[in-house]
Design a protein around this motif. Structure first.
Motif, PDB file in Angstrom:
ATOM      1  N   TRP A   1       0.803  -1.217   0.000  1.00  0.00           N
ATOM      2  CA  TRP A   1       0.000   0.000   0.000  1.00  0.00           C
ATOM      3  C   TRP A   1       0.838   1.271   0.000  1.00  0.00           C
ATOM      4  N   HIS A   2       2.135   1.165   0.268  1.00  0.00           N
ATOM      5  CA  HIS A   2       3.014   2.338   0.252  1.00  0.00           C
ATOM      6  C   HIS A   2       3.032   3.031  -1.110  1.00  0.00           C
ATOM      7  N   ARG A   3       2.768   2.259  -2.184  1.00  0.00           N
ATOM      8  CA  ARG A   3       2.867   2.849  -3.522  1.00  0.00           C
ATOM      9  C   ARG A   3       1.896   4.017  -3.708  1.00  0.00           C
ATOM     10  N   PHE A   4       0.829   4.059  -2.913  1.00  0.00           N
ATOM     11  CA  PHE A   4      -0.176   5.111  -3.052  1.00  0.00           C
ATOM     12  C   PHE A   4       0.119   6.329  -2.164  1.00  0.00           C
ATOM     13  N   PHE A   5       1.060   6.182  -1.252  1.00  0.00           N
ATOM     14  CA  PHE A   5       1.408   7.263  -0.322  1.00  0.00           C
ATOM     15  C   PHE A   5       2.926   7.443  -0.389  1.00  0.00           C
ATOM     16  N   PRO A   6       3.427   8.312  -1.260  1.00  0.00           N
ATOM     17  CA  PRO A   6       4.858   8.382  -1.582  1.00  0.00           C
ATOM     18  C   PRO A   6       5.783   8.607  -0.389  1.00  0.00           C
ATOM     19  N   SER A   7       5.305   9.276   0.655  1.00  0.00           N
ATOM     20  CA  SER A   7       6.168   9.553   1.803  1.00  0.00           C
ATOM     21  C   SER A   7       6.187   8.441   2.837  1.00  0.00           C
ATOM     22  N   ALA A   8       5.333   7.439   2.688  1.00  0.00           N
ATOM     23  CA  ALA A   8       5.186   6.421   3.727  1.00  0.00           C
ATOM     24  C   ALA A   8       6.469   5.645   3.968  1.00  0.00           C
ATOM     25  N   ASP A   9       7.189   5.322   2.921  1.00  0.00           N
ATOM     26  CA  ASP A   9       8.410   4.536   3.090  1.00  0.00           C
ATOM     27  C   ASP A   9       9.448   5.306   3.907  1.00  0.00           C
ATOM     28  N   ALA A  10       9.654   6.595   3.583  1.00  0.00           N
ATOM     29  CA  ALA A  10      10.623   7.403   4.331  1.00  0.00           C
ATOM     30  C   ALA A  10      10.198   7.566   5.780  1.00  0.00           C
ATOM     31  N   VAL A  11       8.890   7.741   6.008  1.00  0.00           N
ATOM     32  CA  VAL A  11       8.385   7.865   7.376  1.00  0.00           C
ATOM     33  C   VAL A  11       8.687   6.607   8.172  1.00  0.00           C
TER      34      VAL A  11
ATOM     35  N   ASP B   1       1.227  14.279   5.148  1.00  0.00           N
ATOM     36  CA  ASP B   1       0.468  15.476   4.815  1.00  0.00           C
ATOM     37  C   ASP B   1      -0.960  15.092   4.426  1.00  0.00           C
ATOM     38  N   GLU B   2      -1.925  15.913   4.840  1.00  0.00           N
ATOM     39  CA  GLU B   2      -3.329  15.602   4.581  1.00  0.00           C
ATOM     40  C   GLU B   2      -3.618  15.492   3.084  1.00  0.00           C
ATOM     41  N   ALA B   3      -3.019  16.352   2.286  1.00  0.00           N
ATOM     42  CA  ALA B   3      -3.242  16.294   0.844  1.00  0.00           C
ATOM     43  C   ALA B   3      -2.729  14.973   0.264  1.00  0.00           C
ATOM     44  N   GLU B   4      -1.592  14.513   0.769  1.00  0.00           N
ATOM     45  CA  GLU B   4      -1.055  13.236   0.295  1.00  0.00           C
ATOM     46  C   GLU B   4      -1.973  12.085   0.698  1.00  0.00           C
ATOM     47  N   ILE B   5      -2.515  12.144   1.898  1.00  0.00           N
ATOM     48  CA  ILE B   5      -3.415  11.087   2.349  1.00  0.00           C
ATOM     49  C   ILE B   5      -4.665  11.025   1.472  1.00  0.00           C
ATOM     50  N   LEU B   6      -5.264  12.179   1.220  1.00  0.00           N
ATOM     51  CA  LEU B   6      -6.489  12.207   0.415  1.00  0.00           C
ATOM     52  C   LEU B   6      -6.241  11.726  -1.010  1.00  0.00           C
ATOM     53  N   ALA B   7      -5.150  12.196  -1.615  1.00  0.00           N
ATOM     54  CA  ALA B   7      -4.831  11.778  -2.979  1.00  0.00           C
ATOM     55  C   ALA B   7      -4.508  10.286  -3.021  1.00  0.00           C
TER      56      ALA B   7
END
Length: 254
Positions: free
Chosen positions: A153-163, A218-224
């Motif tokens: 599921w990380h592929r849909f949230f680009p910052s998740a891996d770095a987090v 970021d909220e925008a990243e989550i929604l997108a």
């Protein structure tokens, strides 16, 4: 990347249980994995340290004997007592750095995706060593940042891996913290854990934001990301089960 501590009493408690149900095959797999490393005698006293809503505590009691679930979040403990009651499970307030149990009173300690929330790892290692019996075992199910698995599921949230690389410790950091308390690694295993039956199920869960990673996005990243995930799930023509490579570190006195 510096991450803020997560307050589970603030928001995460609301959807944690609904968003992170344990797949039946995963429950069976983890109980077998833990039994392979636990002392042979029965019954055992198990410490479910950072037990959250208690999703593992009742099954630990069924397999091993009695369980003390320690959880610092009041709201998570309330959910555990309400949703995962078991006559041989007792949920108590506490934290890894201050465990309200007697010396040498625990046969098996489980930290199921909770170690990365520990703020004072040296103090926690000393406390865990204190409550463990001489032949006791510590089992840490964690993601380790030097052994990051592919998380679909990380592929849909680009910052998740770095987090998550910033969130989770390395294997060396864990081993070093516990070595100072006299505990040494016995095993480091990778298990294949099923987390859902389909992308549609995954999308429904992610909409609840039940994973602390979302607290750092970021909220925008989550929604997108959620919109893209739901679109991908809607195009799924047949259910595709999702799995994750899950690490288990086992430590004992050495």
């Amino acid at each position: 990347m510096t991450l803020k501590p997560i307050d589970y009493d603030d928001s995460q408690h609301r959807n944690y249980a609904r968003g992170r149900p344990l797949h039946a095959t995963a429950a069976d797999m983890w109980m077998h994995a833990l039994a392979a490393h636990a002392p042979d005698r029965r019954p055992l006293h198990v410490l479910d340290l950072g037990c959250g809503t208690g999703r593992f505590s009742p099954m630990l009691a069924e397999v091993f004997g009695s369980v003390t679930g320690i959880e610092p979040s009041e709201r998570m403990r309330e959910a555990a007592g309400r949703e995962n009651f078991h006559p041989r499970v007792h949920y108590l307030a506490g934290r890894a750095e201050a465990i309200p149990l007697a010396d040498a009173s625990v046969d098996l300690v489980l930290m199921m995706l909770s170690y990365h929330h520990v703020r004072d790892r040296a103090a926690a290692a000393q406390e865990i060593a204190r409550v463990l019996k001489p032949d006791g075992r510590l089992c840490i199910r964690s993601v380790f940042s030097d052994r990051m698995p592919v998380i679909d599921w990380h592929r849909f949230f680009p910052s998740a891996d770095a987090v998550e690389r910033a969130m989770f410790p390395t294997t060396d950091q864990v081993e070093t913290a516990f070595a100072q308390a006299g505990l040494r690694p016995m095993a480091l295993e990778r298990h294949r854990e099923q987390i859902s039956e389909s992308w549609a199920e995954t999308a429904a869960r992610m909409k609840l934001r039940p994973i602390s990673t979302f607290e750092h996005l970021d909220e925008a990243e989550i929604l997108a990301g959620q919109a893209a995930l739901e679109a991908y799930a809607a195009a799924e023509t047949s259910p595709t089960p999702l799995f994750i490579d899950a690490d288990l570190m086992v430590l004992a006195r050495g």
